[in-house]
Write a protein that holds these residues in place. Structure first.
Motif, short mmCIF file in Angstrom:
data_model
loop_
_atom_site.label_atom_id
_atom_site.label_comp_id
_atom_site.label_asym_id
_atom_site.label_seq_id
_atom_site.Cartn_x
_atom_site.Cartn_y
_atom_site.Cartn_z
N GLU A 25 0.93 -1.14 0.04
CA GLU A 25 -0.02 -0.12 0.05
C GLU A 25 0.72 1.31 0.03
OE1 GLU A 25 -2.95 -3.24 1.19
OE2 GLU A 25 -0.79 -2.95 1.74
N MET A 26 2.05 1.23 0.83
CA MET A 26 2.58 2.48 0.77
C MET A 26 3.38 2.85 -0.66
SD MET A 26 3.51 4.91 2.96
CE MET A 26 3.34 4.07 4.44
N LYS A 27 3.63 1.93 -1.55
CA LYS A 27 3.90 2.15 -2.82
C LYS A 27 2.57 3.53 -3.48
CE LYS A 27 5.26 0.27 -7.38
NZ LYS A 27 5.39 -0.93 -7.96
N TRP A 28 1.70 3.17 -3.06
CA TRP A 28 0.60 4.10 -3.79
C TRP A 28 0.06 5.10 -2.73
CZ3 TRP A 28 1.16 2.59 -8.37
CH2 TRP A 28 1.65 1.24 -8.82
N GLY A 29 0.92 5.35 -1.51
CA GLY A 29 0.60 6.62 -0.77
C GLY A 29 -0.60 6.31 0.22
N LEU A 30 -0.88 4.93 0.51
CA LEU A 30 -1.97 4.43 1.11
C LEU A 30 -1.26 3.64 2.50
CD1 LEU A 30 -3.93 2.98 -1.80
CD2 LEU A 30 -4.43 5.18 -0.64
N VAL A 31 -2.34 3.25 3.29
CA VAL A 31 -1.91 2.59 4.36
C VAL A 31 -2.76 1.09 4.20
CG1 VAL A 31 -1.86 4.71 5.97
CG2 VAL A 31 -3.97 3.07 5.84
N PRO A 32 -2.11 0.16 4.90
CA PRO A 32 -2.75 -1.29 4.64
C PRO A 32 -4.02 -1.14 5.59
CG PRO A 32 -1.05 -1.27 6.26
CD PRO A 32 -0.78 -0.03 5.54
N ASP A 33 -5.20 -1.72 4.60
CA ASP A 33 -6.46 -1.44 5.24
C ASP A 33 -7.42 -2.66 4.88
OD1 ASP A 33 -6.71 -1.05 2.74
OD2 ASP A 33 -8.46 0.50 3.22
N VAL A 34 -6.87 -3.87 4.65
CA VAL A 34 -7.77 -4.99 4.43
C VAL A 34 -7.49 -6.03 5.49
CG1 VAL A 34 -8.37 -6.55 2.70
CG2 VAL A 34 -7.05 -4.52 2.07
N GLY A 35 -7.53 -5.70 6.71
CA GLY A 35 -7.48 -6.53 7.81
C GLY A 35 -6.22 -7.08 8.43
N GLY A 36 -5.09 -6.62 7.70
CA GLY A 36 -3.73 -7.06 7.99
C GLY A 36 -3.29 -6.66 9.40
N MET A 37 -3.54 -5.68 9.71
CA MET A 37 -3.05 -5.28 11.29
C MET A 37 -3.44 -5.97 12.40
SD MET A 37 -1.34 -2.72 10.00
CE MET A 37 -0.48 -2.15 11.54
N PRO A 38 -4.90 -6.29 12.54
CA PRO A 38 -5.18 -7.38 13.55
C PRO A 38 -4.73 -8.67 13.38
CG PRO A 38 -7.19 -7.02 12.45
CD PRO A 38 -5.94 -5.66 11.88
N LEU A 39 -4.43 -9.01 12.09
CA LEU A 39 -3.93 -10.43 11.87
C LEU A 39 -2.52 -10.63 12.03
CD1 LEU A 39 -6.32 -10.89 8.54
CD2 LEU A 39 -6.47 -12.07 10.73
N TRP A 40 -1.86 -9.60 11.23
CA TRP A 40 -0.30 -9.77 11.51
C TRP A 40 0.36 -9.59 12.98
CZ3 TRP A 40 -0.44 -5.75 7.12
CH2 TRP A 40 -0.43 -6.67 5.89
N ARG A 41 -0.42 -8.93 13.99
CA ARG A 41 0.07 -8.80 15.29
C ARG A 41 0.36 -9.79 15.99
NH1 ARG A 41 -4.93 -5.95 18.69
NH2 ARG A 41 -6.35 -7.66 18.07
N THR A 42 -0.30 -10.96 15.53
CA THR A 42 0.08 -12.21 16.31
C THR A 42 1.21 -13.19 15.42
OG1 THR A 42 -1.80 -13.48 15.34
CG2 THR A 42 -2.16 -12.50 17.35
N GLN A 43 1.75 -12.66 14.40
CA GLN A 43 2.29 -13.35 13.39
C GLN A 43 3.89 -12.87 13.35
OE1 GLN A 43 0.23 -13.21 9.72
NE2 GLN A 43 -1.69 -14.22 10.63
N VAL A 44 3.58 -11.60 13.33
CA VAL A 44 5.19 -10.92 12.86
C VAL A 44 5.66 -9.92 13.93
CG1 VAL A 44 6.49 -9.38 11.07
CG2 VAL A 44 4.33 -10.71 10.69
N ASP A 69 6.83 -6.78 15.85
CA ASP A 69 6.28 -5.29 15.51
C ASP A 69 7.43 -4.43 14.93
OD1 ASP A 69 4.65 -2.96 16.77
OD2 ASP A 69 6.61 -2.17 16.84
N ASP A 70 8.75 -4.62 15.14
CA ASP A 70 9.47 -3.58 14.31
C ASP A 70 9.85 -4.23 12.89
OD1 ASP A 70 10.86 -6.06 15.51
OD2 ASP A 70 12.75 -5.09 15.58
N VAL A 71 9.77 -5.64 12.71
CA VAL A 71 9.62 -6.09 11.56
C VAL A 71 8.45 -5.56 10.48
CG1 VAL A 71 9.86 -8.33 10.04
CG2 VAL A 71 11.03 -8.26 12.16
N LEU A 72 7.48 -5.73 11.18
CA LEU A 72 6.20 -5.39 10.23
C LEU A 72 6.22 -3.82 10.11
CD1 LEU A 72 3.20 -6.20 9.45
CD2 LEU A 72 2.31 -5.54 11.84
N ARG A 73 6.62 -3.20 10.90
CA ARG A 73 6.77 -1.72 10.70
C ARG A 73 7.64 -1.33 9.40
NH1 ARG A 73 5.33 2.03 15.43
NH2 ARG A 73 4.50 0.65 16.95
N GLU A 74 8.73 -2.06 9.41
CA GLU A 74 9.69 -1.84 8.37
C GLU A 74 9.05 -2.37 7.02
OE1 GLU A 74 13.86 -3.56 6.64
OE2 GLU A 74 13.35 -3.95 8.58
#
Length: 267
Positions: A144-163, A165-170
């Protein structure tokens, strides 16, 4: 059911679900968003379902948003999946978020078999699965950042148990592309395999031959881990165990194990 997503029922209650827009690498336009949501709803209502295997036909799992959809003339805040980004049209999610978050809402385990590319929304659909098996050369990016957007298709509550924090932010801040081997190392993937679909189906057969009520209870417990307190999780463990202990399916699991045979569970 739209032909954009197919559901084939295999033995032991395994649903082979495939995104079927191969000519566009399963990119998401309005019809594809709708087909995925419809498939999730159909699976939720399906009797005898034990496991779902989710994959993409053709050269890719999912290339993310169909770029033509970005050029649609829409009012600010409108979603390419229909409806408003702000409105909760599918329970706790909007229409777009549902195609990733909805797999988490299914009562049974979901295994994603990922190959080719999983970009943007595709990486978030992948995250909705309980278990993610990827080809080592799969190309993945939180785009999403490539197009000036934020991830907004459910990734944030899903990734938080998988990745981490600092890796996900990068990965979000840079929209850097990474492969399946890196995805496994970072937590985006569970396993790496040269034939993800074959591995996913093999794993599905193992899960499908476990007590289906214990599997569903275990998924409910796993879903609680991100937000529940220790006390709530301890209580939930006890509550779920009460539901299955000494039931016919639990006793059948014991007998099948002792007799070294395939169990015969009822739904």
């Amino acid at each position: 059911m739209s032909d954009r997503v197919t559901i084939t029922m295999l033995e032991d209650g395994i649903a082979d679900v495939r995104m079927n827009r191969a000519d566009k690498m399963n990119a998401l336009d309005g019809a594809q968003w709708a087909a995925l949501a419809e498939a999730i709803d159909e699976l939720k209502a399906m009797a005898g379902l034990r496991v779902v295997v989710l994959s993409g036909e053709g050269r890719a799992f999912c290339a993310g948003l169909d770029l033509a959809s970005m050029q649609d003339d829409r009012t600010p805040g409108a979603s390419s999946a229909g409806g408003s980004l702000s409105d909760r049209t599918k329970g706790i999610s909007n229409n777009a978020q549902y195609v990733a978050w909805g797999w988490r809402e299914l009562p049974v385990p979901v295994i994603a078999a990922v190959h080719g590319v999983a970009f943007g929304a595709g990486s978030q659909i992948m995250a909705g699965a309980d278990i993610r098996i990827v080809h080592p050369e799969t190309r993945i990016a939180i785009m999403e950042m490539k197009w000036g957007l934020v991830p907004d298709v459910g990734g944030m509550p899903l990734w938080r148990t998988q990745v981490a924090d600092d890796v996900l932010r990068e990965m979000i801040y840079t929209n850097r592309e990474f492969n399946g081997v890196e995805a496994k190392a970072m937590g985006f993937a569970t396993h790496v395999a040269d034939d993800p679909l074959a591995e996913a189906l093999a794993l599905a057969r193992v899960i499908a031959n476990k007590n289906p009520h214990a599997i569903r209870g275990s998924k409910r417990l796993c879903n609680l881990m991100a937000t529940a307190t220790d006390a709530e999780l301890l209580q939930a463990e006890s509550d779920e165990q009460v539901k299955v202990i000494r039931t016919p399916n639990q006793m059948e699991a014991v007998m099948a194990e002792m007799q070294k045979r395939k169990p015969n569970f009822s739904d």
